[in-house]
Design a protein around this motif. Structure first.
Motif, PDB file in Angstrom:
ATOM      1  N   LYS A   1       0.846  -1.216   0.000  1.00 23.76           N
ATOM      2  CA  LYS A   1       0.000   0.000   0.000  1.00 23.76           C
ATOM      3  C   LYS A   1       0.876   1.259   0.000  1.00 23.76           C
ATOM      4  N   GLY A   2       2.170   1.083   0.293  1.00 27.93           N
ATOM      5  CA  GLY A   2       3.081   2.228   0.289  1.00 27.93           C
ATOM      6  C   GLY A   2       3.132   2.972   1.618  1.00 27.93           C
ATOM      7  N   ARG A   3       2.173   2.714   2.451  1.00 30.06           N
ATOM      8  CA  ARG A   3       2.126   3.413   3.742  1.00 30.06           C
ATOM      9  C   ARG A   3       1.181   2.652   4.676  1.00 30.06           C
ATOM     10  N   PHE A   4       1.559   2.509   5.929  1.00 27.39           N
ATOM     11  CA  PHE A   4       0.621   1.871   6.871  1.00 27.39           C
ATOM     12  C   PHE A   4       0.911   2.264   8.311  1.00 27.39           C
ATOM     13  N   ASP A   5      -0.081   2.013   9.157  1.00 25.65           N
ATOM     14  CA  ASP A   5       0.051   2.322  10.580  1.00 25.65           C
ATOM     15  C   ASP A   5       0.691   1.111  11.288  1.00 25.65           C
ATOM     16  N   VAL A   6       1.816   1.316  11.936  1.00 27.25           N
ATOM     17  CA  VAL A   6       2.570   0.190  12.487  1.00 27.25           C
ATOM     18  C   VAL A   6       1.794  -0.514  13.614  1.00 27.25           C
ATOM     19  N   LYS A   7       1.153   0.269  14.476  1.00 26.46           N
ATOM     20  CA  LYS A   7       0.469  -0.361  15.618  1.00 26.46           C
ATOM     21  C   LYS A   7      -0.656  -1.274  15.121  1.00 26.46           C
ATOM     22  N   GLU A   8      -1.425  -0.719  14.202  1.00 24.36           N
ATOM     23  CA  GLU A   8      -2.543  -1.462  13.625  1.00 24.36           C
ATOM     24  C   GLU A   8      -2.026  -2.754  12.962  1.00 24.36           C
ATOM     25  N   ALA A   9      -0.946  -2.623  12.182  1.00 22.00           N
ATOM     26  CA  ALA A   9      -0.420  -3.778  11.439  1.00 22.00           C
ATOM     27  C   ALA A   9       0.117  -4.847  12.397  1.00 22.00           C
ATOM     28  N   VAL A  10       0.865  -4.424  13.416  1.00 16.74           N
ATOM     29  CA  VAL A  10       1.474  -5.421  14.320  1.00 16.74           C
ATOM     30  C   VAL A  10       0.389  -6.084  15.173  1.00 16.74           C
TER      31      VAL A  10
ATOM     32  N   ILE B   1       6.693   3.208   3.048  1.00 21.91           N
ATOM     33  CA  ILE B   1       7.521   2.012   2.914  1.00 21.91           C
ATOM     34  C   ILE B   1       7.637   1.587   1.447  1.00 21.91           C
ATOM     35  N   SER B   2       8.817   1.142   1.072  1.00 21.47           N
ATOM     36  CA  SER B   2       8.996   0.601  -0.289  1.00 21.47           C
ATOM     37  C   SER B   2      10.047  -0.497  -0.207  1.00 21.47           C
ATOM     38  N   LYS B   3       9.991  -1.407  -1.180  1.00 25.32           N
ATOM     39  CA  LYS B   3      10.929  -2.539  -1.165  1.00 25.32           C
ATOM     40  C   LYS B   3      12.338  -2.064  -1.514  1.00 25.32           C
TER      41      LYS B   3
END
Ligand code: HEM
Length: 478
Positions: free
Chosen positions: A167-176, A473-475
């Protein structure tokens, strides 16, 4: 003057006298010894609002600072309507935690731990507590993590990172938080129908201690309501599954099965309600605490390029030495090749102070440092003040993982109490370290990332991220 007025004046005088006496008794509590210095403030509310006033992330609670200057590291107060001794002294903190179940018992304010139910591990003492803790460690000790958790934790972390990064961007707390629930829920209760599993996962995720960390009454009330509601739903859900399991006698490879077998062995020491509450407690706490700790570690790394470069070096070396690059993190790598990672985690936890205070109740009068802590009083242990003591940690607000070089990284001490200590030491400490390490491993070896917005972190007094922490974020180009 009429009789009516004379009686009226007498009644008023008596009421004033009574209130005055009550106020005097409140301000000067009777004890068998010498109380620590301090004042009790207003009855009921005391100085609760001053204590919980939001303040900057890189400072000690200004209220505590003021009181420590005036009274020293140990003082008495009325916080949350109870007679409280506040301890910011490392030796007193250690002594109190050492006397767990002898002179002190764990006693958190009602709203904080009560949503987990009175049968939660937090409210158990003595033998039952010991038994439930041992049961918990069957899953969360090094051996349990290595055998039962590591592989899926690694796979799910990798998959979630990949899909979020796309998605190129995300919320870390939500993802973890989501990825922990995704790999842990089937370990707790396996073989659920997809819709039941979804429902459980939603409820586990709705749990948060954060309602406590907002100074807005309406948000706090809404947060508490959501947390209580989620816990109620989970308890009912687990009870139903539990009842079905016991009647069907079917065996599953999960924590619920281990707990049911244990219950049969203990001959009534641990009951059904305690097991249901244990599954709820572990599932909820795991995602709430670990996701926040990971978030803060990512924030510190984004803001400290030198640290990030050193961390990358460590993890790239791990990849280099791995025979099959497609394999995930192994236990050997985690335990023996991630020294700098653990220095980063310790430093991050030290500054974050996820558990800014611990509460105990004296069950008898206790003499400590020339003062008496009276029976029935609460002791609020504040390890964060020790974590920010410049005599122990030079430039304490500087994020400097190298300060941990050559030190024992995994065990707590009176100067590093992020996971508590003694009988009540955190049951999930190793789980949290493992999850953060695995997340960082895949993040730094596969992606470039940066904070996507000015992330705000305040202390209320626990670390609170009102807007979360989003990363771009990007690869990495290989
Ligand atoms: C970075 C993350 C974490 C931090 C900073 C943390 C901190 C703490 C602290 C300070 C205590 C002691 C509380 C006290 O003595 O009053 C504690 C206890 C506890 N923690 Fe954690 N924790 C974390 C992660 C976890 C995880 C992932 C789990 C669950 C799987 C967990 C489960 C528990 C349990 C069950 C207790 C109570 C132990 C007992 O009563 O014997 N914690 N934690």
């Amino acid at each position: 003057m009429s009789l009516f007025w004379i009686i009226g004046l007498w009644v008023i005088a008596l009421v004033v006298l009574r209130i005055g006496h009550w106020w005097y008794r409140w301000s000067n509590p009777k004890t068998n010894g010498k109380l620590p210095p301090g004042s009790m403030g207003l009855p009921i509310i005391g100085e609760t609002f001053d204590f919980f006033k939001p303040h900057g992330f890189y400072e000690i609670n200004p209220y505590l600072k003021k009181k420590m200057l005036r009274y020293g590291p140990l003082f008495r107060k009325n916080i949350l309507g109870v007679k409280t001794i506040v301890s910011t002294d490392k030796d007193v903190n250690m002594e109190i935690l050492r006397q767990e179940n002898k002179s002190f018992i764990l006693s958190y304010p009602d709203g904080l731990a009560k949503p987990l139910g009175k049968d939660s591990l937090f409210f158990k003492i003595g033998n039952i507590h010991k038994h439930m803790k041992q049961l918990t460690l069957r899953l969360l000790s090094s051996e349990g993590l290595k055998r039962k958790i590591l592989k899926d934790m690694d796979r799910v972390t990798r998959e979630h990172l990949r899909s979020n990064a796309s998605k190129g961007r995300f919320d870390v707390k939500e993802a973890v938080s989501s990825l922990i629930i995704a790999h842990l829920t089937p370990k707790m209760i396996s073989n659920l129908k997809p819709e039941t599993q979804e429902k459980h996962m939603g409820n586990f995720k709705a749990f948060s201690f954060d309602w406590f960390l907002t100074s807005y009454i309406i948000s706090a009330g809404r947060g508490l309501y959501n947390t209580i509601w989620a816990c109620k739903e989970v308890i009912q859900g687990i009870r139903d599954i539990y009842a079905r399991r016991r009647t069907s006698n079917e065996k599953y490879d999960d924590f619920l099965n281990t707990a049911i077998e244990e219950l049969e062995k203990t001959g009534g020491l641990v009951n059904e309600a305690a097991i249901v509450a244990l599954i709820l407690t572990l599932s909820c706490i795991t995602q709430d605490t670990t996701s926040k700790a990971t978030c803060l570690a990512v924030k510190f790394l984004s803001e400290n390029p030198k640290v990030l470069a050193e961390l990358k070096k460590e993890h790239e070396a791990i990849l280099e030495s791995r025979d099959d690059k497609e394999n995930g993190v192994t236990w050997e790598e985690y335990r023996h090749k991630m020294t700098f990672t653990n220095m980063v985690i310790n430093e991050s936890l030290r500054i974050t102070n996820l558990a800014p205070m611990m509460f105990r109740k004296a069950v008898k009068d206790v003499e400590i440092k020339g003062y008496t802590i009276p029976s029935g009083w609460i002791v609020m242990i504040i390890p964060s003040v020790v974590h920010f003591d410049p005599e122990i940690y030079e430039n304490p607000f500087e994020f400097n993982p190298w300060r941990w070089e050559g030190k024992e990284l995994r065990s707590g001490s009176k100067t590093f109490m992020v996971f508590g200590t003694g009988v009540r030491q955190c049951a999930g400490a190793e789980f949290a370290r493992l999850q953060i390490s695995i997340f960082l491993h895949h993040l730094v070896t596969t992606y470039n990332f940066s904070l996507s917005q000015d992330c705000e972190v305040v202390r209320v007094p626990g670390a609170h991220l009102p807007k979360g922490i989003s990363i771009n974020i990007s690869k990495c180009a290989k």
